[in-house]
Design a protein around this motif. Structure first.
Motif, PDB file in Angstrom:
ATOM      1  N   LYS A  11     -33.227 -37.813 -22.157  1.00  0.00           N
ATOM      2  CA  LYS A  11     -33.581 -37.904 -20.879  1.00  0.00           C
ATOM      3  C   LYS A  11     -33.452 -36.734 -20.021  1.00  0.00           C
ATOM      4  O   LYS A  11     -34.442 -36.353 -19.498  1.00  0.00           O
ATOM      5  CB  LYS A  11     -32.789 -38.847 -19.686  1.00  0.00           C
ATOM      6  N   ASP A  12     -32.644 -35.633 -20.462  1.00  0.00           N
ATOM      7  CA  ASP A  12     -32.080 -34.289 -19.964  1.00  0.00           C
ATOM      8  C   ASP A  12     -32.246 -33.526 -21.089  1.00  0.00           C
ATOM      9  O   ASP A  12     -31.131 -33.652 -21.892  1.00  0.00           O
ATOM     10  CB  ASP A  12     -31.113 -34.333 -18.993  1.00  0.00           C
ATOM     11  N   SER A  13     -33.205 -32.828 -21.246  1.00  0.00           N
ATOM     12  CA  SER A  13     -33.203 -31.870 -22.392  1.00  0.00           C
ATOM     13  C   SER A  13     -32.744 -30.500 -22.375  1.00  0.00           C
ATOM     14  O   SER A  13     -33.073 -29.511 -22.904  1.00  0.00           O
ATOM     15  CB  SER A  13     -34.637 -31.761 -23.061  1.00  0.00           C
ATOM     16  N   SER A  14     -31.899 -30.227 -21.144  1.00  0.00           N
ATOM     17  CA  SER A  14     -31.394 -28.854 -21.076  1.00  0.00           C
ATOM     18  C   SER A  14     -30.462 -28.853 -22.131  1.00  0.00           C
ATOM     19  O   SER A  14     -29.997 -29.566 -22.726  1.00  0.00           O
ATOM     20  CB  SER A  14     -30.640 -29.069 -19.791  1.00  0.00           C
ATOM     21  N   SER A  17     -27.106 -30.371 -21.939  1.00  0.00           N
ATOM     22  CA  SER A  17     -27.118 -31.824 -22.252  1.00  0.00           C
ATOM     23  C   SER A  17     -27.106 -32.069 -23.588  1.00  0.00           C
ATOM     24  O   SER A  17     -26.617 -33.041 -24.501  1.00  0.00           O
ATOM     25  CB  SER A  17     -28.097 -32.749 -21.510  1.00  0.00           C
ATOM     26  N   VAL A  18     -28.254 -31.463 -24.390  1.00  0.00           N
ATOM     27  CA  VAL A  18     -28.447 -31.649 -25.979  1.00  0.00           C
ATOM     28  C   VAL A  18     -27.200 -31.427 -26.657  1.00  0.00           C
ATOM     29  O   VAL A  18     -26.877 -31.789 -27.713  1.00  0.00           O
ATOM     30  CB  VAL A  18     -29.706 -30.552 -26.312  1.00  0.00           C
ATOM     31  N   ALA A  19     -26.562 -30.095 -26.193  1.00  0.00           N
ATOM     32  CA  ALA A  19     -25.344 -29.607 -26.827  1.00  0.00           C
ATOM     33  C   ALA A  19     -24.313 -30.667 -26.787  1.00  0.00           C
ATOM     34  O   ALA A  19     -23.798 -31.110 -27.875  1.00  0.00           O
ATOM     35  CB  ALA A  19     -24.949 -28.241 -26.362  1.00  0.00           C
ATOM     36  N   ARG A  20     -24.122 -31.339 -25.667  1.00  0.00           N
ATOM     37  CA  ARG A  20     -23.115 -32.371 -25.408  1.00  0.00           C
ATOM     38  C   ARG A  20     -23.317 -33.428 -26.408  1.00  0.00           C
ATOM     39  O   ARG A  20     -22.482 -33.829 -27.072  1.00  0.00           O
ATOM     40  CB  ARG A  20     -22.982 -32.771 -24.118  1.00  0.00           C
ATOM     41  N   ALA A  21     -24.683 -33.977 -26.596  1.00  0.00           N
ATOM     42  CA  ALA A  21     -25.115 -35.291 -27.304  1.00  0.00           C
ATOM     43  C   ALA A  21     -24.795 -34.826 -28.744  1.00  0.00           C
ATOM     44  O   ALA A  21     -24.470 -35.706 -29.464  1.00  0.00           O
ATOM     45  CB  ALA A  21     -26.434 -35.489 -26.811  1.00  0.00           C
ATOM     46  N   ILE A  42     -30.303 -29.438 -33.837  1.00  0.00           N
ATOM     47  CA  ILE A  42     -30.899 -29.408 -32.669  1.00  0.00           C
ATOM     48  C   ILE A  42     -32.194 -28.757 -32.638  1.00  0.00           C
ATOM     49  O   ILE A  42     -32.309 -27.444 -33.438  1.00  0.00           O
ATOM     50  CB  ILE A  42     -30.128 -28.475 -31.612  1.00  0.00           C
ATOM     51  N   ASP A  43     -33.281 -29.238 -32.156  1.00  0.00           N
ATOM     52  CA  ASP A  43     -34.779 -28.888 -32.232  1.00  0.00           C
ATOM     53  C   ASP A  43     -34.603 -27.191 -31.674  1.00  0.00           C
ATOM     54  O   ASP A  43     -34.240 -26.978 -30.472  1.00  0.00           O
ATOM     55  CB  ASP A  43     -35.470 -29.697 -31.234  1.00  0.00           C
ATOM     56  N   VAL A  44     -35.497 -26.428 -32.400  1.00  0.00           N
ATOM     57  CA  VAL A  44     -35.571 -25.166 -31.898  1.00  0.00           C
ATOM     58  C   VAL A  44     -37.204 -24.803 -31.405  1.00  0.00           C
ATOM     59  O   VAL A  44     -37.176 -23.679 -30.773  1.00  0.00           O
ATOM     60  CB  VAL A  44     -35.365 -23.988 -33.107  1.00  0.00           C
ATOM     61  N   LEU A  45     -37.934 -25.649 -31.911  1.00  0.00           N
ATOM     62  CA  LEU A  45     -39.295 -25.340 -31.403  1.00  0.00           C
ATOM     63  C   LEU A  45     -39.857 -25.980 -29.940  1.00  0.00           C
ATOM     64  O   LEU A  45     -40.539 -25.314 -29.346  1.00  0.00           O
ATOM     65  CB  LEU A  45     -40.373 -26.072 -32.545  1.00  0.00           C
ATOM     66  N   SER A  50     -41.886 -32.755 -30.461  1.00  0.00           N
ATOM     67  CA  SER A  50     -40.567 -32.604 -30.865  1.00  0.00           C
ATOM     68  C   SER A  50     -39.454 -33.583 -30.363  1.00  0.00           C
ATOM     69  O   SER A  50     -39.717 -34.040 -29.108  1.00  0.00           O
ATOM     70  CB  SER A  50     -39.886 -31.150 -30.563  1.00  0.00           C
ATOM     71  N   TYR A  51     -38.577 -33.950 -30.907  1.00  0.00           N
ATOM     72  CA  TYR A  51     -37.420 -34.816 -30.476  1.00  0.00           C
ATOM     73  C   TYR A  51     -36.434 -33.623 -30.386  1.00  0.00           C
ATOM     74  O   TYR A  51     -36.325 -32.762 -31.069  1.00  0.00           O
ATOM     75  CB  TYR A  51     -36.867 -35.866 -31.274  1.00  0.00           C
ATOM     76  N   ASP A  52     -35.267 -34.130 -29.531  1.00  0.00           N
ATOM     77  CA  ASP A  52     -34.088 -33.047 -29.268  1.00  0.00           C
ATOM     78  C   ASP A  52     -33.108 -32.637 -30.509  1.00  0.00           C
ATOM     79  O   ASP A  52     -32.751 -31.581 -30.620  1.00  0.00           O
ATOM     80  CB  ASP A  52     -33.488 -33.343 -28.051  1.00  0.00           C
TER      81      ASP A  52
END
Length: 95
Positions: A11-14, A17-21, A42-45, A50-52
């Motif tokens: 929901k939050d792709s900051s 947030s991505v690093a925490r998940a 973790i997605d780089v593109l 893309s998914y995160d």
């Protein structure tokens, strides 16, 4: 061997947030006996499609995957990911 792959769109792709998940997923390593390997990417593109996060896990058998699915540590991860994800898709295959 069975490979279980899950892609998560949050929901939050900051970055935070991505690093925490991703860390919540990585924290399963070494804690679930039937989990033979785990890789979290973790997605780089960051494209529209893309998914995160990608989770790639391996198990000795389908039965081992079933044990993992109901393991208390995995259930806590599911609970967290259910709160933060917008969508997820998975693929399971034998090799």
């Amino acid at each position: 061997m069975l490979t279980h792959i899950v892609f998560f769109k949050l929901k939050d792709s900051s970055e935070e947030s991505v690093a925490r998940a991703a860390q919540v997923l990585r924290d399963m390593e070494g804690k679930i006996e039937v989990l033979k390997s785990i890789e979290v990417g973790i997605d780089v593109l960051h494209s529209e499609r893309s998914y995160d996060i990608a989770l790639i896990t391996t198990f000795d058998s389908l039965e081992a995957l079933e044990v993992y699915q109901v393991h208390p540590i995995h259930k806590k991860v599911i609970e967290y990911m259910t709160q933060v994800r917008e969508a997820s898709v998975s693929v399971d295959f034998e090799s």
